[in-house]
Write a protein that holds these residues in place. Structure first.
Motif, PDB file in Angstrom:
ATOM      1  N   ARG A   1       0.135  -8.411  -9.843  1.00  0.00           N
ATOM      2  CA  ARG A   1      -1.159  -7.870 -10.266  1.00  0.00           C
ATOM      3  C   ARG A   1      -2.224  -8.116  -9.206  1.00  0.00           C
ATOM      4  O   ARG A   1      -3.052  -7.260  -8.920  1.00  0.00           O
ATOM      5  CB  ARG A   1      -1.592  -8.472 -11.606  1.00  0.00           C
ATOM      6  CG  ARG A   1      -2.878  -7.822 -12.140  1.00  0.00           C
ATOM      7  CD  ARG A   1      -3.603  -8.692 -13.156  1.00  0.00           C
ATOM      8  NE  ARG A   1      -3.817 -10.052 -12.755  1.00  0.00           N
ATOM      9  CZ  ARG A   1      -4.756 -10.467 -11.892  1.00  0.00           C
ATOM     10  NH1 ARG A   1      -5.559  -9.614 -11.314  1.00  0.00           N
ATOM     11  NH2 ARG A   1      -4.880 -11.749 -11.595  1.00  0.00           N
ATOM     12  N   GLN A   2      -2.190  -9.290  -8.600  1.00  0.00           N
ATOM     13  CA  GLN A   2      -3.174  -9.624  -7.569  1.00  0.00           C
ATOM     14  C   GLN A   2      -3.050  -8.681  -6.365  1.00  0.00           C
ATOM     15  O   GLN A   2      -4.055  -8.319  -5.749  1.00  0.00           O
ATOM     16  CB  GLN A   2      -3.009 -11.084  -7.096  1.00  0.00           C
ATOM     17  CG  GLN A   2      -3.261 -12.103  -8.173  1.00  0.00           C
ATOM     18  CD  GLN A   2      -2.029 -12.404  -9.041  1.00  0.00           C
ATOM     19  OE1 GLN A   2      -1.057 -11.657  -9.079  1.00  0.00           O
ATOM     20  NE2 GLN A   2      -2.080 -13.508  -9.762  1.00  0.00           N
ATOM     21  N   THR A   3      -1.838  -8.283  -6.041  1.00  0.00           N
ATOM     22  CA  THR A   3      -1.613  -7.357  -4.931  1.00  0.00           C
ATOM     23  C   THR A   3      -2.173  -5.980  -5.268  1.00  0.00           C
ATOM     24  O   THR A   3      -2.807  -5.331  -4.425  1.00  0.00           O
ATOM     25  CB  THR A   3      -0.108  -7.267  -4.600  1.00  0.00           C
ATOM     26  OG1 THR A   3       0.371  -8.582  -4.300  1.00  0.00           O
ATOM     27  CG2 THR A   3       0.149  -6.336  -3.442  1.00  0.00           C
TER      28      THR A   3
ATOM     29  N   ASP B   1      -8.906  -2.554  -4.404  1.00  0.00           N
ATOM     30  CA  ASP B   1     -10.245  -2.923  -3.939  1.00  0.00           C
ATOM     31  C   ASP B   1     -10.484  -2.411  -2.518  1.00  0.00           C
ATOM     32  O   ASP B   1     -11.570  -1.906  -2.205  1.00  0.00           O
ATOM     33  CB  ASP B   1     -10.447  -4.440  -3.999  1.00  0.00           C
ATOM     34  CG  ASP B   1     -10.687  -4.951  -5.415  1.00  0.00           C
ATOM     35  OD1 ASP B   1     -10.927  -4.132  -6.322  1.00  0.00           O
ATOM     36  OD2 ASP B   1     -10.621  -6.187  -5.607  1.00  0.00           O
ATOM     37  N   GLU B   2      -9.471  -2.518  -1.664  1.00  0.00           N
ATOM     38  CA  GLU B   2      -9.591  -1.985  -0.302  1.00  0.00           C
ATOM     39  C   GLU B   2      -9.798  -0.479  -0.339  1.00  0.00           C
ATOM     40  O   GLU B   2     -10.659   0.065   0.374  1.00  0.00           O
ATOM     41  CB  GLU B   2      -8.343  -2.325   0.520  1.00  0.00           C
ATOM     42  CG  GLU B   2      -8.219  -3.790   0.876  1.00  0.00           C
ATOM     43  CD  GLU B   2      -6.860  -4.148   1.494  1.00  0.00           C
ATOM     44  OE1 GLU B   2      -6.012  -3.236   1.708  1.00  0.00           O
ATOM     45  OE2 GLU B   2      -6.638  -5.346   1.758  1.00  0.00           O
TER      46      GLU B   2
ATOM     47  N   HIS C   1      -4.414  -2.998 -14.225  1.00  0.00           N
ATOM     48  CA  HIS C   1      -3.763  -3.523 -13.021  1.00  0.00           C
ATOM     49  C   HIS C   1      -2.431  -4.175 -13.380  1.00  0.00           C
ATOM     50  O   HIS C   1      -1.460  -4.071 -12.622  1.00  0.00           O
ATOM     51  CB  HIS C   1      -4.676  -4.522 -12.308  1.00  0.00           C
ATOM     52  CG  HIS C   1      -5.818  -3.870 -11.613  1.00  0.00           C
ATOM     53  ND1 HIS C   1      -6.465  -4.455 -10.557  1.00  0.00           N
ATOM     54  CD2 HIS C   1      -6.436  -2.675 -11.795  1.00  0.00           C
ATOM     55  CE1 HIS C   1      -7.428  -3.658 -10.130  1.00  0.00           C
ATOM     56  NE2 HIS C   1      -7.430  -2.578 -10.883  1.00  0.00           N
TER      57      HIS C   1
ATOM     58  N   ASN D   1       0.821  -1.207   0.000  1.00  0.00           N
ATOM     59  CA  ASN D   1       0.000   0.000   0.000  1.00  0.00           C
ATOM     60  C   ASN D   1       0.859   1.264   0.000  1.00  0.00           C
ATOM     61  O   ASN D   1       0.508   2.260  -0.622  1.00  0.00           O
ATOM     62  CB  ASN D   1      -1.006  -0.003   1.158  1.00  0.00           C
ATOM     63  CG  ASN D   1      -0.371  -0.110   2.520  1.00  0.00           C
ATOM     64  OD1 ASN D   1       0.809  -0.414   2.654  1.00  0.00           O
ATOM     65  ND2 ASN D   1      -1.156   0.130   3.547  1.00  0.00           N
TER      66      ASN D   1
ATOM     67  N   THR E   1      -4.649  -5.375  -7.289  1.00  0.00           N
ATOM     68  CA  THR E   1      -6.109  -5.518  -7.217  1.00  0.00           C
ATOM     69  C   THR E   1      -6.581  -5.487  -5.769  1.00  0.00           C
ATOM     70  O   THR E   1      -7.559  -4.798  -5.451  1.00  0.00           O
ATOM     71  CB  THR E   1      -6.551  -6.824  -7.909  1.00  0.00           C
ATOM     72  OG1 THR E   1      -6.142  -6.758  -9.282  1.00  0.00           O
ATOM     73  CG2 THR E   1      -8.054  -7.010  -7.834  1.00  0.00           C
ATOM     74  N   LYS E   2      -5.897  -6.187  -4.884  1.00  0.00           N
ATOM     75  CA  LYS E   2      -6.284  -6.244  -3.476  1.00  0.00           C
ATOM     76  C   LYS E   2      -6.239  -4.855  -2.832  1.00  0.00           C
ATOM     77  O   LYS E   2      -7.192  -4.419  -2.179  1.00  0.00           O
ATOM     78  CB  LYS E   2      -5.374  -7.209  -2.711  1.00  0.00           C
ATOM     79  CG  LYS E   2      -5.680  -7.332  -1.231  1.00  0.00           C
ATOM     80  CD  LYS E   2      -4.700  -8.315  -0.573  1.00  0.00           C
ATOM     81  CE  LYS E   2      -4.950  -8.466   0.901  1.00  0.00           C
ATOM     82  NZ  LYS E   2      -4.425  -7.364   1.690  1.00  0.00           N
ATOM     83  N   VAL E   3      -5.132  -4.144  -3.016  1.00  0.00           N
ATOM     84  CA  VAL E   3      -4.983  -2.807  -2.411  1.00  0.00           C
ATOM     85  C   VAL E   3      -6.015  -1.852  -2.995  1.00  0.00           C
ATOM     86  O   VAL E   3      -6.682  -1.110  -2.261  1.00  0.00           O
ATOM     87  CB  VAL E   3      -3.546  -2.263  -2.608  1.00  0.00           C
ATOM     88  CG1 VAL E   3      -3.444  -0.810  -2.165  1.00  0.00           C
ATOM     89  CG2 VAL E   3      -2.532  -3.124  -1.860  1.00  0.00           C
TER      90      VAL E   3
END
Length: 154
Positions: free
Chosen positions: A118-120, A126-127, A107, A77, A122-124
């Motif tokens: 990329r998944q990280t 989305d949060e 992303h 983050n 997306t996660k950040v």
């Protein structure tokens, strides 16, 4: 990413060494080539061009230092926060309740530019969307809300 009127390749002209860079365009573009001899002739006779070159090199060195600082962040983050701040400086415009980034990035592109998965990303993101920190417009345009600039990450 370069904008209209910007240039690249000046380091190779100055020191004669090759650079392993790839250049692509996202829309129709016109490029100009200049020989090393003409480049130095212009630098020696046009002080304004030399001043602009020195300013550009300083900006790029500062940008490289910011990138090194960003990559030294171990928390995703914080890294993404620093990257979005940099984009806000380069591509941001004032918008209601924050800053609009006038650049479309997937992303995957964000992951490549930040060294994160990329998944990280997306996660950040989305949060941050759930917290009202960012808003995504038209699929890829990012709006950094006032909450973004108040995140306790720095």
């Amino acid at each position: 990413m370069f904008q209209s009127g910007e240039y690249f390749g000046e380091l190779s002209l100055i020191d004669g060494k090759r650079t392993s860079a790839a250049v692509g365009v996202t829309k129709d573009s016109t490029l100009a080539l200049i020989s090393k001899e003409n480049f130095f002739s212009i630098l020696h006779t046009q002080n304004k061009i030399l001043d602009n070159l020195l300013n550009t090199l300083c900006m790029r060195i500062r940008g490289s230092l910011e990138t090194i600082q960003m990559f030294s962040q171990t928390q995703a983050n914080k890294r993404l926060f620093m990257f979005f701040n940099k984009l806000a400086t380069q591509y941001g415009t004032d918008a209601p309740n924050g800053t609009a980034l006038n650049i479309r990035l997937t992303h995957n592109e964000l992951a490549n530019m930040t060294g994160l998965a990329r998944q990280t990303i997306t996660k950040v993101m989305d949060e941050w969307k759930a917290e009202g920190v960012i808003i995504i417009h038209s699929g890829k345009f990012i709006h950094l809300t006032e909450k973004f600039f108040k995140l306790p990450l720095e």
